[in-house]
Design an enzyme around this catalytic site. Structure first.
Site, short mmCIF file in Angstrom:
data_model
loop_
_atom_site.label_atom_id
_atom_site.label_comp_id
_atom_site.label_asym_id
_atom_site.label_seq_id
_atom_site.Cartn_x
_atom_site.Cartn_y
_atom_site.Cartn_z
N HIS A 170 0.81 -1.22 0.00
CA HIS A 170 0.00 0.00 0.00
C HIS A 170 0.84 1.27 0.00
O HIS A 170 0.29 2.37 -0.09
CB HIS A 170 -0.95 -0.01 1.21
CG HIS A 170 -2.15 -0.88 0.99
ND1 HIS A 170 -3.43 -0.47 1.24
CD2 HIS A 170 -2.27 -2.14 0.51
CE1 HIS A 170 -4.28 -1.43 0.95
NE2 HIS A 170 -3.59 -2.46 0.50
N SER B 73 -0.36 -1.34 -6.11
CA SER B 73 -0.16 -2.57 -6.86
C SER B 73 0.41 -2.29 -8.24
O SER B 73 0.16 -1.23 -8.83
CB SER B 73 -1.49 -3.32 -7.02
OG SER B 73 -1.99 -3.72 -5.77
N LYS C 276 -14.69 -8.43 -7.42
CA LYS C 276 -13.91 -9.29 -8.32
C LYS C 276 -13.13 -10.33 -7.53
O LYS C 276 -13.08 -11.51 -7.90
CB LYS C 276 -12.94 -8.43 -9.15
CG LYS C 276 -12.29 -9.19 -10.30
CD LYS C 276 -11.63 -8.24 -11.28
CE LYS C 276 -11.14 -8.98 -12.52
NZ LYS C 276 -10.63 -8.08 -13.55
N ASP C 277 -12.51 -9.92 -6.41
CA ASP C 277 -11.81 -10.88 -5.55
C ASP C 277 -12.79 -11.89 -4.97
O ASP C 277 -12.47 -13.09 -4.86
CB ASP C 277 -11.10 -10.15 -4.40
CG ASP C 277 -9.81 -9.48 -4.86
OD1 ASP C 277 -9.36 -9.77 -5.99
OD2 ASP C 277 -9.25 -8.68 -4.09
N GLU D 53 5.68 -34.03 -0.36
CA GLU D 53 4.43 -33.57 -0.95
C GLU D 53 4.72 -32.92 -2.31
O GLU D 53 5.82 -32.45 -2.57
CB GLU D 53 3.75 -32.57 -0.03
CG GLU D 53 3.17 -33.18 1.24
CD GLU D 53 1.89 -33.96 0.99
OE1 GLU D 53 0.80 -33.50 1.37
OE2 GLU D 53 2.00 -35.05 0.39
#
Length: 411
Positions: free
Chosen positions: A218, A222, A246-247, A290
């Protein structure tokens, strides 16, 4: 794009206003997650930061519930996990959410890392943001490894034995480090106890580093698919409601796929040998970690020397820390780098090949293939990036984010 913008918000609710005057938490939320100006051209790759955050919260919540029913003792750990699955009300669901959640957390983070590399989100002035992201990745790997040991199945025990033994390759202090990790002279009850304690602690440290990651994000805002900074209000939209919606959509789609594995294929991403109690006298035919560790495991085994393999494995992660200084191109986004775009795609294929090699026995065709894939992995960062950045001719950048968006709509 600084985080200090606009006038202080006014809250109509008197209780909220009273609290905010003394502890401005609501003002912070309003400024950083409501009116915060965000580039208007995000694609769905930008959902994966929010998805990873949701998965982290889910992993902590399910992990706390599992910890209240787990017994960290070599004689009871395996049975306590079986009891969670069979006798604890909804225990099977909590465990399957947690077990598959680790895989889906890594899926989200791997896509998030790829997006950052493809669009150049590591470039100035976001170097520290990228480095904090790599720290989170390292902490995730440590947490996942320790968590994989806790069920105390065959793969848990032998995986812990093999991986911790790698530190013995370090000259002079290696053996002492291994003894300290084990809490004795073999993987036993002290090892399980300390792994349980660290597996419980590390997620909260991850939360702290994630908070720093968000603060760093921030400060300068972005990155975006064009890789150019906003030049005015026409290039941005408020974070809410545009990107909260949207997220939210991206998170829901991701959780639907995640739920599909939890309810219909809960053991698909695991190893069947881990449903056999740990036995120090019986070595599994093929010890594998894994799936999310397999590329690094392949790099480890590609080097015939033990110390060299360990250095290469840790070097594969360490090179990510210096990525911002290895890339010499003046353009951030691969969208405008026609040659490097294909090298990035080849890197993705290379990592997938390394994962496949890591899942196979170290013999025959798989050994030279893993060595070739390892060679390209390091060549990509140490040779391709520095040289190509100087000789590649990028495509013309759009004058602004808004211009690129409107041009796409016109087409």
């Amino acid at each position: 794009m600084a985080s200090s913008h606009g006038t202080p918000p006014v809250f109509n609710n008197k209780v909220v206003a009273w609290i905010d005057h003394r502890l401005p938490i609501f003002s912070y939320i309003e400024k950083e997650y409501h009116t915060f100006p965000t580039p208007r051209n995000f694609n769905y790759f930008w959902n994966f930061g929010a998805i990873a955050t949701v998965m982290l919260v889910l992993m902590i919540a399910t992990g706390i519930v599992l910890a209240t029913n787990y017994t960290p003792h070599v004689l009871m750990a395996f049975d306590s996990v079986e009891r969670i699955d069979r006798d604890v009300p909804q225990g099977w669901l909590i465990r399957d959410l947690h077990m598959n959640g680790a895989s889906f957390f890594f899926i989200a983070v791997y896509i998030h890392i790829f997006r950052g590399m493809y669009y150049g989100s590591y470039k100035a002035p976001r170097e520290l943001l990228w480095i904090l992201g790599v720290v989170i990745f390292l902490l995730m790997m440590a947490t996942a490894f320790m968590g994989y040991v806790l069920p105390w199945g065959q793969m848990s025990f032998w995986g812990a034995t093999v991986i911790t033994n790698l530190f013995s390759a370090i000259p002079i202090v290696g053996e002492s480090i291994v003894t300290w990790l084990w809490g004795g002279f073999a993987v036993d009850n002290p090892t399980l106890n300390r792994f349980f304690a660290l597996h419980y602690l590390l997620p909260f440290i991850i939360v702290g580093v994630v908070a720093l990651h968000v603060v760093a994000l921030h400060v300068h805002g972005s990155n975006n698919p064009t890789g150019i900074d906003p030049k005015g209000p026409q290039d941005t939209v408020p974070f809410h409601p545009y990107y909260t919606m949207k997220d939210g959509f991206g998170v829901m789609v991701f959780l639907i796929v995640y739920a599909g594995f939890v309810f219909f294929a809960p053991d698909y991403l695991g190893h069947p040998d881990n449903y056999i109690p740990a036995d120090p006298l019986v070595t599994p035919a093929h010890i594998v970690p894994e799936w999310y560790f397999l590329p690094f495991y392949a790099i480890l085994r590609a080097i015939p020397d033990k110390l060299g393999g360990v250095l290469a494995m840790f070097g594969a992660i360490a090179v990510l820390f210096i990525l911002p200084w290895l890339d010499t191109s003046r353009v951030r986004s691969c969208t405008f780098r026609p040659i490097y775009k294909w090298f990035m795609m080849f890197l993705v294929v290379d990592v997938i090949v390394l994962g496949i090699c890591g899942s196979k026995p170290p013999e025959g065709f798989w050994v030279p293939l893993s060595q070739l894939a390892t060679l390209y992995y390091f060549a990509h960062f140490l040779v391709v990036l520095p040289i190509l950045g100087k000789i590649e001719r990028p495509l013309p950048l759009p004058p602004s984010i808004a211009d690129s968006v409107l041009k796409k709509k016109a087409v």
